[in-house]
Write a protein that holds these residues in place. Structure first.
Motif, short mmCIF file in Angstrom:
data_model
loop_
_atom_site.label_atom_id
_atom_site.label_comp_id
_atom_site.label_asym_id
_atom_site.label_seq_id
_atom_site.Cartn_x
_atom_site.Cartn_y
_atom_site.Cartn_z
N ILE A 205 0.83 -1.20 0.00
CA ILE A 205 0.00 0.00 0.00
C ILE A 205 0.87 1.25 0.00
CG2 ILE A 205 -1.70 1.33 1.32
CD1 ILE A 205 -2.84 -1.40 2.27
N ALA A 206 1.94 1.26 0.79
CA ALA A 206 2.84 2.42 0.82
C ALA A 206 3.46 2.65 -0.55
CB ALA A 206 3.92 2.22 1.87
N SER A 207 3.87 1.57 -1.20
CA SER A 207 4.53 1.73 -2.51
C SER A 207 3.54 2.20 -3.57
CB SER A 207 5.20 0.42 -2.93
OG SER A 207 4.26 -0.61 -3.11
N ALA A 208 2.33 1.61 -3.57
CA ALA A 208 1.32 2.02 -4.53
C ALA A 208 0.86 3.46 -4.26
CB ALA A 208 0.13 1.07 -4.49
N ALA A 209 0.75 3.81 -2.98
CA ALA A 209 0.36 5.18 -2.63
C ALA A 209 1.38 6.19 -3.12
CB ALA A 209 0.19 5.30 -1.11
N ALA A 210 2.65 5.85 -3.03
CA ALA A 210 3.70 6.75 -3.51
C ALA A 210 3.56 7.01 -5.00
CB ALA A 210 5.08 6.15 -3.20
N HIS B 111 -2.12 -4.98 6.40
CA HIS B 111 -1.43 -5.88 7.33
C HIS B 111 0.06 -5.57 7.33
CE1 HIS B 111 -4.98 -8.39 8.00
NE2 HIS B 111 -5.22 -8.25 6.72
N TRP B 112 0.62 -5.38 8.51
CA TRP B 112 2.05 -5.08 8.59
C TRP B 112 2.87 -6.29 8.16
CZ3 TRP B 112 6.29 -7.09 11.19
CH2 TRP B 112 7.47 -6.30 11.13
N VAL B 113 3.85 -6.02 7.32
CA VAL B 113 4.83 -7.04 6.95
C VAL B 113 6.22 -6.44 7.09
CG1 VAL B 113 3.36 -8.41 5.41
CG2 VAL B 113 4.60 -6.43 4.50
N THR B 114 7.19 -7.29 7.34
CA THR B 114 8.53 -6.79 7.56
C THR B 114 9.16 -6.30 6.26
OG1 THR B 114 10.69 -7.36 8.48
CG2 THR B 114 9.58 -9.07 7.22
N GLY B 115 9.99 -5.29 6.37
CA GLY B 115 10.66 -4.73 5.20
C GLY B 115 11.03 -3.28 5.46
N GLY B 116 11.94 -2.76 4.64
CA GLY B 116 12.37 -1.37 4.79
C GLY B 116 11.23 -0.40 4.60
N ASP B 117 11.29 0.73 5.30
CA ASP B 117 10.26 1.76 5.20
C ASP B 117 10.26 2.34 3.79
OD1 ASP B 117 8.36 3.74 6.58
OD2 ASP B 117 9.83 5.04 5.61
N MET B 118 9.10 2.32 3.14
CA MET B 118 9.02 2.73 1.74
C MET B 118 9.36 4.20 1.55
SD MET B 118 8.68 1.62 -1.28
CE MET B 118 8.23 -0.04 -0.74
N ALA B 119 8.83 5.06 2.39
CA ALA B 119 9.11 6.49 2.25
C ALA B 119 10.61 6.75 2.38
CB ALA B 119 8.35 7.28 3.31
N ALA B 120 11.23 6.13 3.37
CA ALA B 120 12.67 6.32 3.57
C ALA B 120 13.48 5.75 2.41
CB ALA B 120 13.11 5.66 4.89
N ARG B 121 13.04 4.61 1.88
CA ARG B 121 13.79 4.00 0.77
C ARG B 121 13.67 4.80 -0.52
NH1 ARG B 121 16.37 -0.51 0.70
NH2 ARG B 121 15.88 -0.96 -1.50
N ILE B 122 12.51 5.38 -0.77
CA ILE B 122 12.35 6.22 -1.96
C ILE B 122 13.27 7.44 -1.88
CG2 ILE B 122 10.76 7.77 -3.16
CD1 ILE B 122 8.53 5.71 -2.50
N ALA C 257 10.05 -7.44 -5.54
CA ALA C 257 9.70 -6.94 -4.21
C ALA C 257 9.44 -5.43 -4.29
CB ALA C 257 10.82 -7.23 -3.22
N SER C 258 8.37 -4.98 -3.65
CA SER C 258 8.05 -3.55 -3.69
C SER C 258 9.20 -2.69 -3.20
CB SER C 258 6.82 -3.28 -2.81
OG SER C 258 5.66 -3.84 -3.36
N GLN C 259 9.89 -3.14 -2.15
CA GLN C 259 10.94 -2.29 -1.57
C GLN C 259 12.18 -2.21 -2.43
OE1 GLN C 259 9.64 -5.07 -0.11
NE2 GLN C 259 10.99 -5.87 1.47
N GLU C 260 12.24 -3.00 -3.53
CA GLU C 260 13.31 -2.83 -4.52
C GLU C 260 12.81 -2.02 -5.71
OE1 GLU C 260 15.48 -6.28 -5.74
OE2 GLU C 260 16.01 -6.85 -3.69
N SER C 261 11.82 -2.55 -6.42
CA SER C 261 11.45 -1.97 -7.71
C SER C 261 10.83 -0.58 -7.62
CB SER C 261 10.49 -2.91 -8.45
OG SER C 261 9.49 -3.39 -7.60
N VAL C 262 10.09 -0.29 -6.56
CA VAL C 262 9.46 1.03 -6.49
C VAL C 262 10.50 2.12 -6.16
CG1 VAL C 262 7.72 2.44 -5.30
CG2 VAL C 262 7.18 0.10 -6.04
N PRO C 263 11.36 1.96 -5.14
CA PRO C 263 12.44 2.94 -5.00
C PRO C 263 13.33 3.02 -6.24
CG PRO C 263 12.22 1.65 -3.00
CD PRO C 263 11.33 1.01 -4.02
N ALA C 264 13.55 1.89 -6.91
CA ALA C 264 14.35 1.91 -8.15
C ALA C 264 13.69 2.81 -9.19
CB ALA C 264 14.51 0.50 -8.69
N ALA C 265 12.36 2.74 -9.31
CA ALA C 265 11.65 3.58 -10.28
C ALA C 265 11.83 5.06 -9.97
CB ALA C 265 10.17 3.21 -10.30
N PHE C 266 11.78 5.42 -8.69
CA PHE C 266 11.98 6.82 -8.32
C PHE C 266 13.43 7.25 -8.55
CE2 PHE C 266 7.91 6.25 -6.25
CZ PHE C 266 7.32 7.50 -6.39
#
Length: 344
Positions: free
Chosen positions: A175-180, A213-224, A252-261
């Protein structure tokens, strides 16, 4: 914003995404070394290798699931009205997969979406089916939400993103990645530039991380923010290496979405350049390209995109996209109210 200018931005988002998708189609799942061996440096549409695991048989310039599912989501959004119709969405995804199988495609539903739909078919409620979905399927197709939802209030935009994620990607990371991505598109559509869109994306990711639902992984805002800072001011070749080695280009969202930014930063908001950079990264090139070029296209407008490249796209009906864009603009206008939106 005048209707013509608004439509130009909306079409820029949808067609920009298609350009990034199609350019990355033959290079998806390949390593940077393999891409270089096959194509040198991809600068235009090329056909995939005959033994490509998912793209084999597609012609140069063909769109994939990224664009097709984004357009499908846009249509479901328009048909749903105020409350997103989860059953209609799930059925549309199932129909889509049946159709692409009939066409002989190997590019089917992604892992999170497939798991969720299998669960729903086995009787699991939609709100529970997506509780493990943390890959980039939601982010790759979310642009229509950004088009439909006004930039402010941001929490309303993020809530609509979460609503569309519920059946397949109901996790904090997805949700964080899609919201971004949706927030960046929305700000671009309202007249903002790519830098402002990136800032809006980080704010939306913070809100989105509290949903699902919370899942483990780096914070999306911080990673972007980190990924963009990592490549800022770097030469393109060095920046690409940093994205591949440190940010990551997987599903994985925490790779490809920050990569896109990060790609958006390297390209300085140029939509075609974002598509070219993404296509040469390796990994999930079509999705990274679709996300990055879609955001860039929203901030630039269709009129600033390379018209000769658009003419080379395969498998997309531009007139149909324009009809969807008009419907999404009408929905955005109705939500914003007179004089309240798109004044940027």
């Amino acid at each position: 914003m005048a209707d013509a200018a608004l439509m130009d931005r909306v079409m820029g988002a949808l067609i920009g995404g298609a350009l990034g998708d199609a350019l990355g189609m033959p290079t998806q799942l390949l390593s940077p070394a393999r891409i270089a061996a096959l194509y040198g440096h991809v600068e235009g549409f090329v056909a995939p290798a005959a033994d490509h695991p998912v793209s084999k048989g597609l012609p140069a310039g063909a769109i994939t699931d990224d664009t097709e599912q984004a357009l499908l989501l846009g249509r479901i959004l328009v048909e749903s009205g105020e409350r997103f119709d989860h059953a209609r969405w799930v059925n549309a995804l199932l129909d889509w997969e049946r159709d692409v199988k009939a066409r002989g495609s190997y590019d089917l539903l992604g892992p999170s979406t497939k798991r969720a739909i299998d669960a729903i078919n086995n009787g699991v409620p939609a709100e529970d089916a997506g509780r493990g979905g943390d890959t980039n399927g939601a982010a790759m197709r979310i642009a229509p939400v950004g088009i439909m939802m006004p930039t402010e209030p941001l929490d309303a935009l993020v809530a609509k993103v979460a609503e569309t994620c519920r059946a397949t990607h109901n996790t904090s990371i997805a949700i964080a990645s899609a919201a971004a991505v949706a927030a960046a598109v929305s700000l671009g559509v309202s007249g903002g530039d790519w830098r402002a869109a990136s800032g809006h994306a980080v704010a939306a990711a913070r809100l989105g991380a509290a949903l699902g639902h919370w899942v483990t992984g780096g914070d999306m805002a911080a990673r972007i923010a980190w990924a963009q800072e990592l490549v800022r001011g770097k030469a393109e070749k060095e920046a690409i290496k940093l994205i591949v080695d440190l940010v990551g280009t997987g599903v994985a969202s925490q790779e490809s979405v920050p990569a896109a930014f990060a790609v958006l930063e390297v390209a300085q908001g140029d939509a075609w350049r974002t598509a070219v950079i993404a296509a040469n990264l390796g990994g999930d090139t079509d999705t990274i390209g679709a996300i990055a070029a879609g955001m860039a296209g929203a901030c630039a407008g269709l009129s600033k995109l390379p018209q000769d490249r658009i003419a080379e796209l395969y498998g997309i009906d531009i007139a149909e996209v324009r009809r969807l864009a008009a419907d999404l603009v009408a929905a955005r206008r109705s939500k914003a109210g007179p004089g309240k939106e798109d004044a940027a």
